[in-house]
Design an enzyme around this catalytic site. Structure first.
Site, PDB file in Angstrom:
ATOM      1  CG  ASN A 131       7.298  -7.389  -4.567  1.00 14.25           C
ATOM      2  OD1 ASN A 131       7.847  -8.478  -4.652  1.00 14.25           O
ATOM      3  ND2 ASN A 131       7.924  -6.273  -4.877  1.00 14.25           N
ATOM      4  N   GLY A 132       5.699  -5.094  -6.797  1.00 12.00           N
ATOM      5  CA  GLY A 132       5.731  -5.022  -8.241  1.00 12.00           C
ATOM      6  C   GLY A 132       5.419  -3.618  -8.718  1.00 12.00           C
ATOM      7  CB  CYS A 270      12.640 -10.400 -11.503  1.00 11.38           C
ATOM      8  SG  CYS A 270      14.052  -9.310 -11.265  1.00 11.38           S
ATOM      9  CE1 TYR A 276      22.086  -6.366  -3.757  1.00  9.21           C
ATOM     10  CE2 TYR A 276      20.211  -5.480  -4.965  1.00  9.21           C
ATOM     11  CZ  TYR A 276      21.170  -5.353  -3.977  1.00  9.21           C
ATOM     12  OH  TYR A 276      21.206  -4.229  -3.209  1.00  9.21           O
ATOM     13  CB  SER A 317      24.572  -8.840  -2.423  1.00  5.86           C
ATOM     14  OG  SER A 317      25.291  -7.674  -2.800  1.00  5.86           O
ATOM     15  CG  ASP A 379      29.353  -5.699  -6.180  1.00  7.23           C
ATOM     16  OD1 ASP A 379      28.507  -6.335  -5.509  1.00  7.23           O
ATOM     17  OD2 ASP A 379      29.436  -4.456  -6.165  1.00  7.23           O
ATOM     18  CB  CYS A 416      13.405  -2.671 -13.761  1.00  7.22           C
ATOM     19  SG  CYS A 416      12.062  -3.798 -13.297  1.00  7.22           S
ATOM     20  CB  CYS A 470      17.670  -5.055 -16.080  1.00  5.44           C
ATOM     21  SG  CYS A 470      17.985  -6.649 -15.329  1.00  5.44           S
TER      22      CYS A 470
END
Length: 495
Positions: A131-132, A270, A276, A317, A379, A416, A470
């Site tokens: 993951n990444g 992150c 989220y 979310s 949101d 990102c 970001c």
């Protein structure tokens, strides 16, 4: 060896049409899962772990298991529940399992790029789930090609696996080889690696992507690794702790051993994981992310109040922050949008008639709740703005007389490079438009974002321990200029 009954689908061309139905959200790279549990049905444990991590990637799924130095592998395109069934899981024996569910960020959406990546070495095969995203992919690929490594896929994940194999084949043991390989990698990586001798879990020196350790029941020497604690909960495992930034854990019949392989780790989780990506029931910093997202909403109400009749959230979310906004503002919370939770990704294009009538695949408004009301809709983020405009129109069509949008994160202005599939900078609406211009484009009566200070303050943690690139372009890991140019369309990048 990898038995022939691995059920791999024939490779297909990369599907560009998957961009058609992309949500207007940052998209996560992957979920990883690993288990060391002699005497347990590890394939089934991995299946349920991946099932809980499905939100982190919906393009492909795979599980590799080990019996001695023999690897059993099954991976295909699709959701976890589509890729596996009882008969397939029965053909994945062993005491060790490594699982992966993928959304592609480096390497296209093809079954050959699905994980785990299985690579042979002199000590037996390894199976790696990642993951990444690496930022030195080009350099590492060139190094491995010069070493005559056999590159099969177009993913950076395979490069990490091949780097480990290269080190092991030079005479190093598993741990020594893995650490030497990690030191060749730059970027974000949370890894679960199966070997004939045991399971490795590791994070990059900044810990940008999460990875947690769990114990399986009260039986000794049975450990689980997962991207999030929800992957532990589903199989009844107990959360032990996080894998630390720059740490490697080695799980064998002797138990769990820890090695800090990076000289100067500096935590930069992150922040979008908390806002989220991760499930609201996952735990970070000793509390559920639902609780953090409630605080985001409360902070948002303090910073940017609105006059309205009801507060609604964008499912799923945006709902915790919407509830927090309602609590702090005193405006009643209501459900105004109902989500169809059984809509997967589809490549079937609607007819023109369906388009004109307002195809509502995912969200449907409650007209009697919305009609005649002034609405605050909350949101968690706006990326391109296309979905937001459609949503606002849907609310007005349902009878809302005012629509005020509040966003529980700052404007996303930079792409990102660490494992989130964001557009190039010129596609990010907040990189090219002011808040007032965005409000006009998405057709709201008012728009406000949470400040970066507010977002970080309510973490109740050291604010220097998060990656916020970001939102501000401050990248904690240096990004090579050729990689920057691929996404930073609006920046003056020095060659």
């Amino acid at each position: 060896m990898i038995p022939n009954h691995s059920h791999l689908l024939a490779d297909t061309e990369a599907i560009d049409s998957d961009r058609i139905a992309r949500p207007d959200k940052p998209e996560e790279a992957c979920g990883v899962f690993g288990v060391y549990a002699p005497g347990e049905d590890v394939a089934k444990l991995a299946y349920f772990g991946l099932y809980a991590l499905q939100h982190r990637g919906q393009e492909s799924a795979g599980i590799a298991t080990f019996v001695g130095d023999r690897v059993y592998l099954h991976k295909e395109m699709g959701l976890v529940s589509q890729v596996f069934n009882e008969s397939i899981l029965q053909e994945l024996p062993g005491d060790i399992a490594v699982g992966h569910t993928r959304y592609s960020t480096t390497g296209s959406s093809r079954v050959v790029n699905a994980q785990p990546a299985v690579v042979p070495t002199r000590l037996g095969s390894l199976a790696l789930a990642h993951n990444g995203n690496l930022v030195n992919t080009v350099q590492l690929r060139e190094e491995l090609q010069k070493a005559h490594c056999n590159l099969v896929t177009t993913t950076d994940s395979e490069l990490i696996a091949l780097a480990i194999a290269d080190e092991v084949n030079s005479g190093k043991a598993w741990l020594e080889g893995a650490i030497a390989a990690f030191q060749r990698c730059q970027g974000a990586f949370s890894l679960v690696i199966g070997t004939p001798a045991g399971v490795i879990g590791a994070r990059d020196p900044n810990g940008i992507r999460p990875l947690v350790i769990g114990t399986l029941g009260d039986r000794p020497q049975r450990y689980v690794l997962a991207s999030e604690t929800c992957g532990l909960d589903i199989i009844g495992a107990d959360y032990l702790r996080d894998v630390e930034p720059g740490e490697l854990v080695w799980i064998t019949e002797a138990g769990l051993a820890s090695f800090h392989w990076a000289q100067q780790p500096q935590r930069k989780l992150c922040i979008f994981e908390m806002i989220y990506f991760a499930r609201p029931d996952s735990v970070m910093h000793d509390e559920s992310l639902y609780t953090y997202r409630l605080r985001l909403g409360r902070q948002l109400a303090e910073e940017s109040p609105a006059q309205a009749d009801i507060v609604i959230g964008v499912p799923d979310s945006g709902i915790p922050a919407a509830i927090g906004f309602a609590q702090a503002s005193g405006i009643p919370y209501a459900e105004g949008l109902i989500k169809n939770r059984y809509v997967g990704r589809t490549f079937i294009q609607p007819t023109q008639t369906m388009r004109e009538s307002g195809l509502r695949m995912k969200l449907n408004p409650l007209k009697d709740v919305l009609a005649g009301k002034k609405i605050v809709i909350v949101d968690d983020s706006i990326v391109r703005g296309t979905t937001s405009r459609k949503l606002v129109r849907t609310l007005r069509d349902a009878g809302a007389i005012e629509v005020h949008m509040r966003v529980s994160s700052p404007p996303v202005t930079h792409p990102c490079f660490y494992g989130i599939d964001t557009d190039s900078q010129d596609q990010l609406i907040a990189a090219t438009k002011s808040v007032a211009e965005i409000a006009a484009q998405i057709e709201v009566d008012s728009l406000a974002y949470l400040t970066q200070e507010g977002m970080l303050k309510v973490t109740q943690e050291d604010t220097n321990t998060f990656c916020t690139a970001c939102f501000n372009g401050e990248y904690p890991i240096p990004v090579p200029e050729n990689v920057k140019r691929s996404k930073l369309m609006l920046e003056k990048v020095v060659v």
